[in-house]
Design a protein around this motif. Structure first.
Motif, PDB file in Angstrom:
ATOM      1  N   GLN A 531      36.884   3.150  45.093  1.00 11.61           N
ATOM      2  CA  GLN A 531      38.336   3.278  44.920  1.00 11.61           C
ATOM      3  C   GLN A 531      38.865   2.393  43.800  1.00 11.61           C
ATOM      4  N   GLY A 532      37.998   1.803  43.021  1.00 13.51           N
ATOM      5  CA  GLY A 532      38.431   0.985  41.892  1.00 13.51           C
ATOM      6  C   GLY A 532      39.352  -0.135  42.309  1.00 13.51           C
ATOM      7  N   TYR A 533      40.501  -0.210  41.657  1.00 16.73           N
ATOM      8  CA  TYR A 533      41.461  -1.283  41.933  1.00 16.73           C
ATOM      9  C   TYR A 533      42.134  -1.118  43.296  1.00 16.73           C
ATOM     10  N   ASP A 534      42.010   0.047  43.892  1.00 14.72           N
ATOM     11  CA  ASP A 534      42.606   0.293  45.207  1.00 14.72           C
ATOM     12  C   ASP A 534      41.612   0.075  46.341  1.00 14.72           C
ATOM     13  N   THR A 535      40.452  -0.516  46.028  1.00 16.51           N
ATOM     14  CA  THR A 535      39.454  -0.813  47.048  1.00 16.51           C
ATOM     15  C   THR A 535      39.927  -1.952  47.935  1.00 16.51           C
ATOM     16  N   ARG A 536      39.870  -1.739  49.237  1.00 12.28           N
ATOM     17  CA  ARG A 536      40.222  -2.811  50.177  1.00 12.28           C
ATOM     18  C   ARG A 536      39.014  -3.722  50.327  1.00 12.28           C
ATOM     19  N   ILE A 537      39.270  -5.026  50.284  1.00 20.03           N
ATOM     20  CA  ILE A 537      38.163  -5.987  50.197  1.00 20.03           C
ATOM     21  C   ILE A 537      37.906  -6.725  51.500  1.00 20.03           C
ATOM     22  N   GLY A 538      38.683  -6.426  52.551  1.00 19.82           N
ATOM     23  CA  GLY A 538      38.442  -7.058  53.840  1.00 19.82           C
ATOM     24  C   GLY A 538      39.029  -8.460  53.922  1.00 19.82           C
ATOM     25  N   GLU A 539      39.040  -8.988  55.127  1.00 24.23           N
ATOM     26  CA  GLU A 539      39.583 -10.325  55.356  1.00 24.23           C
ATOM     27  C   GLU A 539      38.796 -11.367  54.572  1.00 24.23           C
ATOM     28  N   ARG A 540      39.529 -12.206  53.827  1.00 28.00           N
ATOM     29  CA  ARG A 540      38.946 -13.233  52.962  1.00 28.00           C
ATOM     30  C   ARG A 540      38.047 -12.647  51.873  1.00 28.00           C
ATOM     31  N   GLY A 541      38.174 -11.344  51.610  1.00 33.99           N
ATOM     32  CA  GLY A 541      37.381 -10.719  50.564  1.00 33.99           C
ATOM     33  C   GLY A 541      35.911 -10.615  50.900  1.00 33.99           C
ATOM     34  N   VAL A 542      35.593 -10.384  52.188  1.00 35.51           N
ATOM     35  CA  VAL A 542      34.199 -10.424  52.632  1.00 35.51           C
ATOM     36  C   VAL A 542      33.359  -9.307  52.018  1.00 35.51           C
ATOM     37  N   LYS A 543      33.990  -8.247  51.502  1.00 39.69           N
ATOM     38  CA  LYS A 543      33.223  -7.147  50.932  1.00 39.69           C
ATOM     39  C   LYS A 543      32.782  -7.431  49.497  1.00 39.69           C
ATOM     40  N   LEU A 544      33.197  -8.562  48.949  1.00 39.28           N
ATOM     41  CA  LEU A 544      32.823  -8.933  47.589  1.00 39.28           C
ATOM     42  C   LEU A 544      31.883 -10.122  47.609  1.00 39.28           C
ATOM     43  N   SER A 545      31.116 -10.266  46.554  1.00 36.61           N
ATOM     44  CA  SER A 545      30.254 -11.437  46.426  1.00 36.61           C
ATOM     45  C   SER A 545      31.086 -12.648  46.033  1.00 36.61           C
ATOM     46  N   GLY A 546      30.476 -13.828  46.119  1.00 38.05           N
ATOM     47  CA  GLY A 546      31.201 -15.043  45.761  1.00 38.05           C
ATOM     48  C   GLY A 546      31.660 -15.023  44.320  1.00 38.05           C
ATOM     49  N   GLY A 547      30.790 -14.563  43.412  1.00 36.76           N
ATOM     50  CA  GLY A 547      31.174 -14.495  42.009  1.00 36.76           C
ATOM     51  C   GLY A 547      32.279 -13.492  41.763  1.00 36.76           C
ATOM     52  N   GLN A 548      32.248 -12.354  42.457  1.00 34.28           N
ATOM     53  CA  GLN A 548      33.305 -11.360  42.311  1.00 34.28           C
ATOM     54  C   GLN A 548      34.634 -11.897  42.819  1.00 34.28           C
ATOM     55  N   ARG A 549      34.595 -12.576  43.941  1.00 34.61           N
ATOM     56  CA  ARG A 549      35.832 -13.173  44.469  1.00 34.61           C
ATOM     57  C   ARG A 549      36.409 -14.174  43.477  1.00 34.61           C
ATOM     58  N   GLN A 550      35.541 -14.959  42.862  1.00 31.25           N
ATOM     59  CA  GLN A 550      36.026 -15.984  41.946  1.00 31.25           C
ATOM     60  C   GLN A 550      36.636 -15.358  40.696  1.00 31.25           C
ATOM     61  N   ARG A 551      36.051 -14.250  40.231  1.00 37.24           N
ATOM     62  CA  ARG A 551      36.624 -13.586  39.061  1.00 37.24           C
ATOM     63  C   ARG A 551      37.969 -12.944  39.388  1.00 37.24           C
ATOM     64  N   ILE A 552      38.113 -12.447  40.626  1.00 33.06           N
ATOM     65  CA  ILE A 552      39.420 -11.921  41.052  1.00 33.06           C
ATOM     66  C   ILE A 552      40.462 -13.047  41.031  1.00 33.06           C
ATOM     67  N   ALA A 553      40.076 -14.218  41.517  1.00 36.38           N
ATOM     68  CA  ALA A 553      41.000 -15.361  41.536  1.00 36.38           C
ATOM     69  C   ALA A 553      41.372 -15.778  40.123  1.00 36.38           C
ATOM     70  N   ILE A 554      40.404 -15.734  39.210  1.00 37.78           N
ATOM     71  CA  ILE A 554      40.697 -16.090  37.824  1.00 37.78           C
ATOM     72  C   ILE A 554      41.636 -15.061  37.207  1.00 37.78           C
ATOM     73  N   ALA A 555      41.405 -13.775  37.490  1.00 43.08           N
ATOM     74  CA  ALA A 555      42.304 -12.726  36.989  1.00 43.08           C
ATOM     75  C   ALA A 555      43.716 -12.916  37.525  1.00 43.08           C
ATOM     76  N   ARG A 556      43.816 -13.326  38.774  1.00 41.32           N
ATOM     77  CA  ARG A 556      45.133 -13.579  39.375  1.00 41.32           C
ATOM     78  C   ARG A 556      45.879 -14.664  38.604  1.00 41.32           C
ATOM     79  N   THR A 557      45.161 -15.713  38.211  1.00 43.08           N
ATOM     80  CA  THR A 557      45.784 -16.797  37.458  1.00 43.08           C
ATOM     81  C   THR A 557      46.096 -16.369  36.034  1.00 43.08           C
ATOM     82  N   ILE A 558      45.222 -15.562  35.437  1.00 42.75           N
ATOM     83  CA  ILE A 558      45.489 -15.064  34.086  1.00 42.75           C
ATOM     84  C   ILE A 558      46.767 -14.235  34.074  1.00 42.75           C
ATOM     85  N   LEU A 559      46.949 -13.401  35.096  1.00 39.01           N
ATOM     86  CA  LEU A 559      48.162 -12.588  35.188  1.00 39.01           C
ATOM     87  C   LEU A 559      49.401 -13.463  35.353  1.00 39.01           C
TER      88      LEU A 559
END
Length: 679
Positions: A531-559
């Motif tokens: 689902q791309g950007y509309d993918t649900r990632i679960g509580e605390r982002g459990v469906k993503l790896s640690g590195g993926q979660r960290q890149r999401i957090a960095i993107a959040r700060t970049i925005l």
């Protein structure tokens, strides 16, 4: 915190005075019109429910037995018919009408009472959550999440049950008892004395029950918090539980606290086993006594000291009304049960609300962007922030809880730190874990307030600017990435572009999100998801790896596009290749911003404008990478180990690290860094 120590929550809870009175005063008053309407409708409904037994008794005597005149209380005799069939017709109409009035006004009462109850609880629940959000980090450092959830959920629900059920039932009980007692005394005061003889005993039994059960409800509510904490911990750490093969251990822990809850509940029920049957027995005795004495009265005349006359119709009225009288009295146990439960819960709710918040806006606080001298034409809240940051002889001592005055804290974890960062500069903080690096930067966000000294942004003491403008100007990427259950796009927009002021579904917003993820090297893996950007990632982002979660957090700060960046080991959970890509984007992001970065790998900060080596809460070395290498101090030794130039740290460094680890691992409170050397 040890179980026998009182936290701020327990102390302020114990200081709450008359919590249910306070509940009605602070939250009931704005909704009083619903309560007044409900009470008036309740009175009408209960009075109407008394009409059928009264009319039935009069009809039996006047129409069917012919033993008395057809008279009704408060109705002039001139208004009443004299023909028996007309009297029968009127009686039937009054009985049917009374049932209709009772039903209609009971419905009105239910609507009004439920509106009152649920509006009050909506306000209590939202205010409790809002206060919880404003509480200092110190509160969350020593308060268990499960207990806070217990207050916001279980305790609020208990108050809702009380307002929704117990309040209605007690109001109905009050009207019925007073109304029925008045009618019984009006018709035959002597027989009424038999019916009402159990009431004083019921009040005495109720008073005993309330005194005995109250402390047990307080204990039960505390154990509910412990149970919620145990469940929350086990569920949040389910991966660790499974990989550690400790399911049995966690089950034992939940079993222990569940059994403690069972024991507290049984302590309450043991009293209920005495109180409820006792109330039902007394109510039954009142009914039986009325029936026996009234029956003897009809057969043989007034028994004992009684002298009044008693007709069959009056006796029937007594029987019907006594039955209506007995049923509400038997329900007193449920009302008291809900009352005591609500009282204990309201103490906990107001105990939470009464905890003082120290980190707040000064009454004269200014907006950092408006006060700044910058000239940024962007649309962000930090448009006027230049990003000049100064730490002026900053010291910080962690307080144990919200009760302790910061001035009374003894152990400083930050001691006399001074440095400055110019707009656009990058300042790196390195040193052993537990040295105070993260704490030092959390002070810039005012997650904690400095104990001594000052931190200034663009020349303004951060305590003199609004928290909203300060935190809006600072972007923070933590080593402990947190994502909410939701879509990837929602998590990237979170904070900066969340709310009604932004069209989060617009095409322009979507493009900004994609640009941010590209800069954080996250776009490719997001695009590969179903689902791309509309993918649900679960509580605390459990469906993503640690590195993926960290890149999401960095993107959040970049925005967010802040003027000041804090990167607390922002690439700690990614591999070397991804770290290189992210570091490149972070370098571009930090070109025109003041950036503070805590480094795990020293290679990532060798180009920093200034490197601060922190040890035991003090800056022991400072300078550029090359300058610190030339000084051959702690930084040079750490660099040598990472670069492979030396095999291991000198023994004096290792021994000092052991001592620091033991000391901080035992003595430091929550919220302060713990552990061993980063490297």
């Amino acid at each position: 915190m040890a179980a026998d120590e009182d936290s701020a929550f327990e102390v302020y809870r114990d200081q709450v005075d008359r919590p249910l009175v306070r509940l009605f005063r602070e939250y009931g008053a704005p909704e009083a019109h619903w309560l007044v309407l409900g009470m008036l409708a309740n009175v009408v409904a209960r009075v109407a429910s008394l009409v059928p037994p009264i009319v039935l008794g009069v009809a039996i005597d006047a129409i069917f037995s012919g033993e008395g005149a057809y008279t009704l209380p408060v109705v002039p005799d001139a208004w009443l018919p004299t023909d028996q069939f007309a009297q029968f017709t009127l009686s039937a109409a009054l009985i049917c009408g009374a049932f209709v009035v009772t039903a209609v006004f009971t419905w009105i009462y239910g609507i009004a009472a439920n509106n009152f109850a649920h509006r009050v609880m909506h306000a209590v629940r939202t205010d409790s959550f809002e206060k919880m959000q404003r509480l200092d980090m110190t509160f969350f450092d020593d308060k268990q999440t499960g207990e806070v959830m217990s207050v916001l959920n279980n305790d609020a629900s208990n108050l809702e049950v009380f307002l929704d059920n117990a309040l209605q039932n007690s109001a109905r009980l009050g009207v019925m008892v007073l109304g029925i007692a008045g009618v019984l005394v009006y018709y035959n005061a002597q027989l009424a004395s038999v019916t009402l003889v159990a009431v004083p005993l019921m009040f005495a039994l109720t008073f005993w029950f309330m005194r005995a059960v109250e402390p047990r409800y307080v204990e039960q509510r505390e154990v509910v918090g412990n149970l919620n904490t145990a469940l929350e911990n086990a569920l949040s750490g389910v991966e660790l539980v499974k990989t550690s093969n400790t399911e049995g251990y966690e089950t034992d822990r939940v079993e222990d606290v569940s059994y403690s809850y069972f024991r507290r509940t049984m302590d309450i029920l043991k009293l209920n086993y005495v109180y409820r049957p006792g109330m039902e027995l007394l109510a039954g005795v009142a009914f039986a006594a009325t029936f026996v004495v009234g029956g003897i009265w009809l057969f043989r005349g007034p028994p004992g000291p009684f002298t009044a006359t008693l007709s069959v119709g009056t006796f029937v009225t007594f029987i019907f009304l006594t039955q209506q009288f007995v049923a509400p009295l038997a329900e007193v146990s449920n009302i008291i049960d809900q009352y005591e439960n609500a009282k204990a819960s309201s103490e906990r709710v107001f105990g939470l609300m009464d905890i003082p918040v120290r980190i707040t806006d000064d009454p004269d606080a200014v907006d950092l962007a408006a006060a700044g001298e910058g000239d940024n034409d962007g649309d962000d809240d930090s448009a006027g922030v230049e990003g000049h940051v100064e730490y002026d002889d900053v010291s910080f001592a962690y307080v144990e809880n919200a009760l302790q005055d910061p001035e009374d804290a003894e152990e400083y974890v930050i001691d006399g730190v001074s440095f400055a960062a110019e707009p656009g500069e990058t300042v790196a903080l390195v040193g052993p874990t537990g040295a105070g690096k993260s704490t030092l930067l959390k002070l810039l966000l005012r997650l904690y307030d400095v104990t001594d000294g000052a931190i200034r942004v663009d020349g303004h003491d951060i305590r003199d600017v609004t928290l909203e403008s300060l935190r809006g100007a600072v972007g923070y990427v933590s080593q402990d990435t947190y994502l909410f259950d939701g879509t990837i796009a929602e998590n990237i927009r979170y904070g900066r572009f969340t709310g009604v002021d932004h069209d989060v579904e617009s095409e322009a917003m979507r493009e900004r999100v994609i640009e941010a993820t590209k800069a954080a090297e996250a776009h490719e893996f997001i695009s590969s998801l179903p689902q791309g950007y509309d993918t649900r990632i679960g509580e605390r982002g459990v469906k993503l790896s640690g590195g993926q979660r960290q890149r999401i957090a960095i993107a959040r700060t970049i925005l967010q596009d802040p003027e000041i960046l804090i990167l607390d080991e922002a690439t700690s959970a990614v591999d070397t290749e991804t770290e290189m890509l992210i570091q490149r984007s972070l370098d571009r992001l930090s070109e025109d911003r003041t950036t503070f970065t805590i480094a795990h790998r020293l290679s990532t900060i060798k180009d920093a404008d200034n490197v601060l080596v922190v040890e035991d809460g003090e800056i022991v070395e400072r300078g550029t990478h090359d300058e610190l290498i030339d000084r051959d101090g702690l930084y040079a030794k750490l660099w040598g180990v990472q670069a492979g130039e030396i095999d291991e740290l000198p023994e004096e460094f290792v021994e000092k690290a052991r001592e620091r680890h033991v000391e901080r691992g035992v003595e430091e409170g929550p919220g302060v860094e713990r552990g061993t050397l980063d490297d």
